[in-house]
Structure formats: structure tokens, C-alpha cells
Design a protein around this motif. Sequence first.
Motif, short mmCIF file in Angstrom:
data_model
loop_
_atom_site.label_atom_id
_atom_site.label_comp_id
_atom_site.label_asym_id
_atom_site.label_seq_id
_atom_site.Cartn_x
_atom_site.Cartn_y
_atom_site.Cartn_z
N ILE A 57 0.70 -1.22 0.01
CA ILE A 57 -0.08 -0.19 0.00
C ILE A 57 0.94 1.40 0.06
N GLY A 58 2.04 1.38 0.91
CA GLY A 58 2.81 2.59 0.83
C GLY A 58 3.47 2.61 -0.32
N MET A 59 4.01 1.75 -1.13
CA MET A 59 4.56 1.84 -2.41
C MET A 59 3.70 2.53 -3.40
N LEU A 60 2.47 1.85 -3.31
CA LEU A 60 1.46 2.28 -4.41
C LEU A 60 0.98 3.55 -4.22
N ALA A 61 0.92 4.03 -2.84
CA ALA A 61 0.64 5.35 -2.38
C ALA A 61 1.78 6.45 -2.93
N CYS A 62 2.90 5.95 -2.63
CA CYS A 62 4.00 6.97 -3.09
C CYS A 62 4.11 7.20 -4.54
N PHE A 63 3.96 5.99 -5.26
CA PHE A 63 4.03 6.06 -6.59
C PHE A 63 2.79 6.83 -7.09
N GLY A 64 1.70 6.88 -6.59
CA GLY A 64 0.59 7.42 -6.96
C GLY A 64 0.36 8.84 -6.65
N LEU A 65 1.15 9.37 -5.61
CA LEU A 65 1.36 10.59 -5.26
C LEU A 65 2.48 11.33 -6.48
N ALA A 66 3.21 10.64 -7.12
CA ALA A 66 3.96 11.20 -8.05
C ALA A 66 3.59 11.33 -9.34
N TRP A 67 2.53 10.52 -9.63
CA TRP A 67 2.06 10.57 -11.10
C TRP A 67 1.13 11.92 -11.32
N PRO A 68 0.32 12.39 -10.62
CA PRO A 68 -0.37 13.62 -10.94
C PRO A 68 0.68 14.81 -11.28
N SER A 69 1.71 15.05 -10.64
CA SER A 69 2.54 16.18 -10.91
C SER A 69 3.28 15.92 -12.35
N ASN A 70 3.38 14.67 -12.52
CA ASN A 70 3.98 14.21 -13.75
C ASN A 70 3.19 14.58 -14.98
N LEU A 101 3.82 0.65 -17.08
CA LEU A 101 2.36 0.01 -17.57
C LEU A 101 2.40 -1.33 -17.24
N ILE A 102 3.38 -2.13 -17.73
CA ILE A 102 3.30 -3.48 -18.00
C ILE A 102 3.73 -3.92 -16.24
N GLY A 103 4.21 -3.25 -15.41
CA GLY A 103 4.58 -3.68 -14.16
C GLY A 103 3.13 -3.57 -13.58
N TYR A 104 2.38 -2.47 -13.73
CA TYR A 104 1.10 -2.34 -13.05
C TYR A 104 0.18 -3.59 -13.55
N ILE A 105 0.23 -3.87 -14.86
CA ILE A 105 -0.72 -4.95 -15.30
C ILE A 105 -0.37 -6.18 -14.61
N CYS A 106 0.97 -6.49 -14.47
CA CYS A 106 1.19 -7.70 -13.60
C CYS A 106 0.68 -7.60 -12.30
N GLY A 107 0.83 -6.62 -11.57
CA GLY A 107 0.04 -6.34 -10.17
C GLY A 107 -1.09 -6.57 -10.24
N LEU A 144 -5.63 0.60 -6.13
CA LEU A 144 -4.49 1.17 -6.19
C LEU A 144 -3.87 0.93 -7.43
N TYR A 145 -3.61 -0.11 -7.64
CA TYR A 145 -2.92 -0.68 -8.84
C TYR A 145 -3.84 0.07 -10.11
N ILE A 146 -4.92 -0.21 -9.98
CA ILE A 146 -5.85 0.16 -11.33
C ILE A 146 -5.63 1.76 -11.37
N LEU A 147 -5.70 2.61 -10.33
CA LEU A 147 -5.79 3.93 -10.31
C LEU A 147 -4.29 4.45 -10.78
N ASN A 148 -3.17 3.76 -10.32
CA ASN A 148 -1.80 4.15 -10.83
C ASN A 148 -1.79 3.96 -12.08
N PHE A 149 -2.28 2.74 -12.69
CA PHE A 149 -2.32 2.41 -14.24
C PHE A 149 -2.93 3.46 -14.97
N VAL A 150 -4.23 3.94 -14.71
CA VAL A 150 -4.84 4.96 -15.36
C VAL A 150 -4.15 6.03 -15.37
#
Length: 96
Positions: free
Chosen positions: A6-19, A41-47, A62-68
Amino acid sequence: MSIFEIGMLACFGLAWPSNIYKSLKSRTAKGRSLTFQWAILIGYICGITHKILYSNDIVLYLYILNFVMVAIDTGLYFRNHRLDMQRENATAASIR
């Protein structure tokens, strides 16, 4: 469900909106790596696949949100690449 996952996905998820914001504002694909985008994208598909097949829990969202978000940023890469090509063509035409 793992708190670390959860922590990993949350941290990655916080970075994407600024990107995504940077991609929108810069209007250029220069300095961006499409290979990196595809790898993420492939990593998130695997997750997502793992969560669906073996460990279906709330973390799947969280995986789906990050993938989107990465998919949106990848789409912006293609838009920005097209804009870069248009600018290069306009510059080349004005030199002639």
C-alpha cells in the motif's frame, strides 16, 4: 494485503499527478522515455493480474488508479511528441 505494498503504491500514486501536470504544461516529449512508461504500465498490469488471480483485495484499486494515471501520462507523451514534430516541421519549412 501488505502495508508495504500500500505504501509503495501510494507513493508512486502521489508522483503521477505532478508528472501529468508537467506533461500538460510543457507540451514537449523531450526528456521523456516511452520505454520507461511502457515498463511501468506492464508492471502495473502484472500487479493487477496478481491481485485478480491470487490476492483479490482493496489494493487492486490502487494498482488500477496508478495504471490509469500512467496511461494518461503515456497518452500525453504521444500528444507532445506530435506537437514536437509539428514544431520541427514548421521550423524546417521556415528555413527553406
